[in-house]
Design a protein around this motif. Structure first.
Motif, mmCIF file in Angstrom:
data_model
loop_
_atom_site.group_PDB
_atom_site.id
_atom_site.type_symbol
_atom_site.label_atom_id
_atom_site.label_comp_id
_atom_site.label_asym_id
_atom_site.label_seq_id
_atom_site.Cartn_x
_atom_site.Cartn_y
_atom_site.Cartn_z
ATOM 1 N N ARG A 1 0.596 -1.317 0.220
ATOM 2 C CA ARG A 1 0.052 -0.154 0.078
ATOM 3 C C ARG A 1 1.106 1.307 -0.058
ATOM 4 N N ALA A 2 2.064 1.194 0.476
ATOM 5 C CA ALA A 2 3.142 2.229 0.464
ATOM 6 C C ALA A 2 3.752 2.663 -0.809
ATOM 7 N N VAL A 3 3.559 1.364 -1.657
ATOM 8 C CA VAL A 3 4.490 1.481 -2.983
ATOM 9 C C VAL A 3 3.990 2.773 -3.859
ATOM 10 N N LEU A 4 4.946 3.588 -4.219
ATOM 11 C CA LEU A 4 4.758 4.740 -4.818
ATOM 12 C C LEU A 4 4.228 4.682 -6.562
ATOM 13 N N VAL A 5 3.299 5.079 -6.856
ATOM 14 C CA VAL A 5 2.773 5.103 -8.106
ATOM 15 C C VAL A 5 2.616 6.701 -8.731
ATOM 16 N N ALA A 6 2.557 6.652 -10.070
ATOM 17 C CA ALA A 6 2.763 7.995 -10.522
ATOM 18 C C ALA A 6 1.543 8.407 -11.224
ATOM 19 N N ALA A 7 0.798 9.643 -10.820
ATOM 20 C CA ALA A 7 -0.324 10.056 -11.300
ATOM 21 C C ALA A 7 -0.005 10.419 -12.941
ATOM 22 N N LEU A 8 -1.028 10.816 -13.695
ATOM 23 C CA LEU A 8 -0.698 10.942 -15.205
ATOM 24 C C LEU A 8 -0.041 12.324 -15.416
ATOM 25 N N ALA A 9 -0.146 13.304 -14.413
ATOM 26 C CA ALA A 9 0.585 14.502 -14.445
ATOM 27 C C ALA A 9 2.094 14.555 -14.194
ATOM 28 N N GLY A 10 2.498 13.222 -13.582
ATOM 29 C CA GLY A 10 3.861 13.102 -13.207
ATOM 30 C C GLY A 10 4.167 13.205 -11.688
ATOM 31 N N TRP A 11 3.371 13.385 -11.043
ATOM 32 C CA TRP A 11 3.640 13.747 -9.282
ATOM 33 C C TRP A 11 3.240 12.138 -8.733
ATOM 34 N N ARG A 12 4.117 11.736 -7.680
ATOM 35 C CA ARG A 12 4.051 10.308 -7.533
ATOM 36 C C ARG A 12 3.466 10.208 -5.922
ATOM 37 N N HIS A 13 2.875 9.228 -5.540
ATOM 38 C CA HIS A 13 2.109 9.218 -4.300
ATOM 39 C C HIS A 13 1.994 7.666 -3.810
ATOM 40 N N PRO A 14 1.790 7.381 -2.598
ATOM 41 C CA PRO A 14 1.746 5.904 -2.145
ATOM 42 C C PRO A 14 0.366 5.614 -2.831
ATOM 43 N N ALA A 15 0.506 4.256 -3.149
ATOM 44 C CA ALA A 15 -1.040 3.496 -3.731
ATOM 45 C C ALA A 15 -2.053 3.827 -2.903
ATOM 46 N N TRP A 16 -2.091 3.815 -1.442
ATOM 47 C CA TRP A 16 -3.002 4.092 -0.802
ATOM 48 C C TRP A 16 -3.981 5.218 -1.103
ATOM 49 N N TYR A 17 -3.127 6.228 -1.434
ATOM 50 C CA TYR A 17 -3.564 7.396 -1.775
ATOM 51 C C TYR A 17 -4.747 7.530 -2.971
ATOM 52 N N LEU A 18 -4.750 6.336 -3.719
ATOM 53 C CA LEU A 18 -5.897 6.095 -4.799
ATOM 54 C C LEU A 18 -7.009 6.305 -4.181
ATOM 55 N N LEU A 19 -7.303 5.622 -3.083
ATOM 56 C CA LEU A 19 -8.675 5.645 -2.562
ATOM 57 C C LEU A 19 -9.087 7.060 -2.322
ATOM 58 N N TRP A 20 -8.231 7.923 -1.368
ATOM 59 C CA TRP A 20 -8.607 9.220 -1.429
ATOM 60 C C TRP A 20 -8.928 10.102 -2.774
ATOM 61 N N ARG A 21 -8.150 9.857 -3.736
ATOM 62 C CA ARG A 21 -8.521 10.351 -4.996
ATOM 63 C C ARG A 21 -9.704 9.950 -5.662
ATOM 64 N N ALA A 22 -9.831 8.653 -5.402
ATOM 65 C CA ALA A 22 -11.378 8.164 -5.819
ATOM 66 C C ALA A 22 -12.477 8.673 -5.027
ATOM 67 N N TRP A 23 -12.447 8.791 -4.013
ATOM 68 C CA TRP A 23 -13.321 9.426 -2.893
ATOM 69 C C TRP A 23 -13.654 10.962 -3.326
ATOM 70 N N ARG A 24 -12.637 11.586 -3.729
ATOM 71 C CA ARG A 24 -12.523 13.048 -3.987
ATOM 72 C C ARG A 24 -13.348 13.102 -5.385
ATOM 73 N N GLU A 25 -13.026 12.257 -6.429
ATOM 74 C CA GLU A 25 -13.575 12.316 -7.435
ATOM 75 C C GLU A 25 -15.189 12.177 -7.508
ATOM 76 N N LEU A 26 -15.413 11.187 -6.907
ATOM 77 C CA LEU A 26 -16.828 10.819 -6.655
ATOM 78 C C LEU A 26 -17.766 11.919 -5.841
ATOM 79 N N GLU A 27 -17.276 12.293 -5.040
ATOM 80 C CA GLU A 27 -17.957 13.478 -4.285
ATOM 81 C C GLU A 27 -18.100 14.755 -5.048
ATOM 82 N N VAL A 28 -17.172 15.235 -5.669
ATOM 83 C CA VAL A 28 -17.089 16.555 -6.373
ATOM 84 C C VAL A 28 -17.806 16.206 -7.619
#
Length: 242
Positions: free
Chosen positions: A116-143
């Motif tokens: 879950r802490a493995v770094l992955v790259a967003a399409l824009a190039g910045w990197r974050h841990p894999a777990w952060y994808l859940l936060w991005r998904a939640w944010r996308e859904l709500e907004v």
């Protein structure tokens, strides 16, 4: 991390269920109607959410195996898929979205804890841990649920979502020295001091977040000076946040 991951997973699941309830009776005519996003119909919004979920699944696969699951769609390919997908009927749009979200939830739940802490790259190039994808998904859904204009508004956002999004957004604004002296979420009892220049902006937490996200008028906010023009939202998080 285990507790936070489980909480994010449940938040995404609940958000997906609320969205599913909103679009469950969507008609073809309603799917073609404009959304508040310039040039996008509701069909565009639903297609974007489905393809975003697919992109998050692709990154989860990279985190799980260290190997890309096929080529990654670039911006031009994503635009083509969005344009073509938005023309589908309501039934196909909703089925596609539900399938993508169900797959995302299943893939996230199956991600081993040690990956879950493995770094992955967003399409824009910045990197974050894999777990952060859940936060991005939640944010996308709500907004984007708000963007569908089907009765779900910024006032509908869960308080936990508002609090987390505000914390991250204010940190990102402060790091970029946006000219706001202080931000006060009056209903949440939360105040952030950003600097010595700019106005003090106060109001309900959901209204502040809607302002940050460009999803609502600032009528519910008070400011002792002209509010600044904010950078496009969401901003990449400040390193170390989360």
């Amino acid at each position: 991390m285990e507790t936070e991951f489980a909480g994010l997973l449940e938040a995404v699941r609940a958000s997906a269920e609320r969205l599913g309830a909103s679009v469950g009776t969507l008609t073809d005519r309603e799917a073609r109607e404009p959304s508040p996003l310039p040039g996008w119909s509701r069909g565009h919004v639903l297609t974007h959410l489905a393809r975003s979920a697919d992109a998050y699944r692709w990154m989860l696969a990279v985190a799980r195996t260290d190997t890309p699951a096929g080529p990654r769609a670039d911006s031009a390919e994503l635009e083509r898929r969005l344009r073509e997908g938005a023309e589908r009927g309501a039934g196909a749009l909703v089925t596609d979205l539900r399938g993508s979200l169900d797959g995302l939830l299943a893939d996230a739940a199956a991600l081993p804890a040690e990956r879950r802490a493995v770094l992955v790259a967003a399409l824009a190039g910045w990197r974050h841990p894999a777990w952060y994808l859940l936060w991005r998904a939640w944010r996308e859904l709500e907004v984007h649920h708000v963007d569908l204009n089907l009765g779900y508004s910024a006032r509908s956002w869960p308080e936990a979502f508002v609090r987390r999004a505000l914390e991250e957004s204010v940190a990102a604004l402060a790091a970029r020295r946006v000219a706001v002296a202080r931000i006060e979420a009056e209903d949440l009892g939360r105040t952030w001091t950003l600097g010595e220049q700019g106005p003090v902006v106060r109001g309900p937490g959901h209204a502040l977040l809607a302002w940050f996200a460009g999803r609502g008028p600032a009528a519910d906010l008070c400011s002792d000076g002209p509010p600044p023009v904010l950078p496009p939202w969401p901003l990449p998080p400040v390193p170390g946040w989360g």
